[in-house]
Structures are given as C-alpha cells and as structure tokens.
Design an enzyme around this catalytic site. Structure first.
Site, PDB file in Angstrom:
ATOM      1  N   LEU A  55      -7.817   3.129  10.508  1.00 45.24           N
ATOM      2  CA  LEU A  55      -7.093   3.516  10.553  1.00 45.24           C
ATOM      3  C   LEU A  55      -6.074   3.847  12.270  1.00 45.24           C
ATOM      4  O   LEU A  55      -7.326   4.530  13.292  1.00 45.24           O
ATOM      5  CB  LEU A  55      -6.768   4.766   9.647  1.00 45.24           C
ATOM      6  N   CYS A  56      -5.295   3.145  12.254  1.00 40.43           N
ATOM      7  CA  CYS A  56      -4.266   4.449  13.795  1.00 40.43           C
ATOM      8  C   CYS A  56      -5.105   3.387  14.374  1.00 40.43           C
ATOM      9  O   CYS A  56      -5.455   2.372  15.049  1.00 40.43           O
ATOM     10  CB  CYS A  56      -4.379   5.821  13.053  1.00 40.43           C
ATOM     11  N   ILE A  57      -5.258   4.360  15.551  1.00 36.27           N
ATOM     12  CA  ILE A  57      -5.937   4.118  16.796  1.00 36.27           C
ATOM     13  C   ILE A  57      -7.390   4.162  16.873  1.00 36.27           C
ATOM     14  O   ILE A  57      -7.838   3.199  17.680  1.00 36.27           O
ATOM     15  CB  ILE A  57      -5.622   5.195  17.964  1.00 36.27           C
TER      16      ILE A  57
END
Lengths: 217, 217
Positions: free
Chosen positions: A134-136
C-alpha cells in the site's frame, strides 16, 4: 482459512506505519474471513517525529514495540516470520516503510532495502504467494520482484520516477482502485499517497485485500 | 453536514486511545457523511507502556502529540474545543481514558475526572447535544451526567460495579450492540471491553455512530 502476514513499520504516518491503512487492512482481512498475524522488525526507528509539528524529537523508539500499539500487543519479530506458514503478505504504508524498511526517504532511487524485509518479500515472491503493498510501500518492489514489476503509488511524479529508475513500471491509479501485476501476483493501491479521507482510502484497500486473497491458493 | 468532536487520550490501548476503536469511529463518521475534528489534552501521559510486554518504560510522552499519530497531525488541543461549534461528541476507549482522562485505573470508583475533559463532557450534556462513549469511557458518565445515567461496558463485573457505585446504571450488552440513554442523549458500546476481533468491534461502533448522528440536531 487463509492466513496473511502483515508487516508493520512502526505506528504513525511520519515515522512508522500509517495507522489508518494498517487498521483498514486488518479489518478487511477479517471481514473476508481470513486471519492475520502482524510482524515487525526488532530494530530502532530511523527517527521519531512529533506528529503535531513534523519535527524530529531526538527520542529513540523500537519499530516492533511501536507496531505493538496497532496490534494490541499481538505482533511478532519479523525474524520469526516463515513464509511457508502463510498464504499472503501485506504491507501498509507510511514513512516507516521509507525510513525503517528501506532508506528511500534519504536516498531515493539509490535506496537499499533492509535485509530482513527484502528476504521476506522475496520469500513470498519465490513461493508464488501473493502480496499487497500500500501507499509508498511499492518502492520496495523493483528490489523484490526485479525489473518490469507493474506497480502504483497513485500519481506522485517524484516517487513514480524513482520506481521507474529502479526498474519498475509505474501505472497511474486513483485512490479507490488497485494495480495488479498478475504474473507476479503483486497488488498495489495508492491509499494515503492520494487519500483525503478514510472512506476513499478504504475503497482501494478493500479491493487490494479482496484481490490478494483471491490470488492466494 | 453534522460535525463531531472526537476526543483522543493518546495512541495505543495500554496507555492511550485504543487505535482500532479510534479509526473505526472516524471511519463510520465519514461513511455517514458527517465530518470530524480530533482533540486531545496537551498534557503528559500518566505513563508509557511497552505494548509488547505490558511494562512501563519510564519514558515521558504527551497525550496531544501521540494522538496526532492517529489523526495524521490533524488534532487540536482540547482547550480549543468549543461545544457550540459541534453537533456531537465521541470518545473512543483504551486505558488512556482510565489513565489520562481520569484516574480510574488507579482509584476505581473513587476516581476523579480531568477538569478539561469533565468540562467538555458537561458542555455537550448541558447543550443537549448527543455523545457516544466507547469501551471503558463510560466510567466518566456518572460524573458528567449525574446519577441514573444508563451505560454499558459490556459485562465486566468490576467496572460495572464501580459505575453503579458512582451512581450510574450498568446495562449488560454484547459487543455488537449499543446501550442508549435516550433522555440524556448518550450512547455506549463495549468495543474492546469485549471485542475479540475488528469485525465484532466495528458492528457496535457503527451502531453507536449511527445512533449519535441520528440524535444530533
């Protein structure tokens, strides 16, 4: 019942795991009838950030002990994670990924991945067990899956550029959707790289969890 | 759009706000189309607990700064909370309520409530604005609403007994349900006083948020 190993990089978006992403990941694993066990490396955080003003505090905190705040104490050292015992791997984001799981926050595309995290990511990849980042967290994926891995961090040009420089293929994606590399069984979603509220973040995270569990044998 | 003030007592079940309860409360406020602002007192935590082993660490942490980890920095000092600007109040649980918002953890039924927390609770009560208290937070309610307030903490005999000793009426309640004192506009749910997983906790919290927003003018 499918079993998911969830890797946490601390507790708090600016120096650890993004708390909302972590809770929503665990919630949707549970909602889909799977089980999870949280893991975190037993190591000092790269830094401690005061989440009110964004400044470093000079304190020392341990990634495993802070991750235990999200997991209500039920988190194991990453050294105890055996990929053979799980069907899938999931990594919520937060700067903890870019500061504790690798040094992307400092070195960008020249980053190195923490050895323990790299070994676990590769263990799931080599066993053809699916994973969700997820995300970064997708900045880790060129190092884990090698050149050509298809991932998203949303539409952040700097992070996307670094991923491409490391050999990944970045695909733009809205907050409520996922990018799936079906040949490598790895799924990504922008989450708080783009999310402005919990409802938007939940949509993408829910789809990621659904897809990863679908891919799990 | 209805506006909810959410009070956080830190970040982490054993010395602060229960993280899952906090995130689920914020999630369901958003899902129902309301907005929220998080608040926390700018004060030192009563103690810092290592969430891996349950032991006190001797560190000092600030309730407001730790609460900012859950709120991604967007939390205001409790001193800035004006009840006139909000339609409802919600308090997730966690030992932070019993250690930072009052001294229930130490003194049981002889507890005192933090002055700022007591004043805010009473401000919403006196303005006939609804409130939701999760988990252990209902121990505050006899002090805020006076004798006869109907609340639940699930089925914990010791905590229920203390609430009755302080003048409250304790009603047993399963994890997926709520107790509503309709004359006082205050709703309670057991959450992690009983919850064994996120899915169960979410059911009660979702009902609490729904009921409190329904009561809000």
């Amino acid at each position: 019942m499918k079993k998911v190993a969830v890797l946490l990089s601390g507790s708090g978006v600016f120096d650890g795991a993004e708390i909302n992403e972590a809770v929503l990941t665990l919630l949707h694993i549970s909602k889909r009838g799977a089980s999870y066990q949280c893991f975190a490396p037993d190591m000092e955080q790269m830094q401690v950030v005061n989440h009110l003003n964004g400044e470093q505090t000079g304190e020392k905190r341990n990634v495993l002990a802070e991750a235990a705040r999200i997991a209500r104490g039920n988190v194991k050292p990453l050294s105890e994670l055996n990929a053979a015992e799980f069907d899938a791997l999931m990594l919520p984001g937060g700067f903890g990924v870019a500061k504790n799981f690798c040094d992307f926050a400092e070195n960008g595309a020249d980053m190195k991945v923490n050895k323990e995290v790299l070994a676990i990511g590769k263990a799931f990849a080599e066993a053809n067990k699916p994973a969700g980042y997820l995300c970064i967290a997708p900045v880790l994926l060129p190092h884990i899956y090698g050149k050509g891995v298809r991932v998203t961090v949303g539409n952040d040009k700097e992070v996307a550029g670094a991923i491409e420089k490391m050999g990944g293929i970045h695909v733009e994606c809205p907050v409520d959707d996922i990018v799936s590399d079906d040949s490598r069984l790895v799924v990504t979603t922008p989450a708080y790289m783009l999310a402005e509220n919990l409802v938007d973040a939940e949509k993408g995270i829910s789809k990621l969890v659904e897809k990863v569990l679908y891919m799990a044998a």
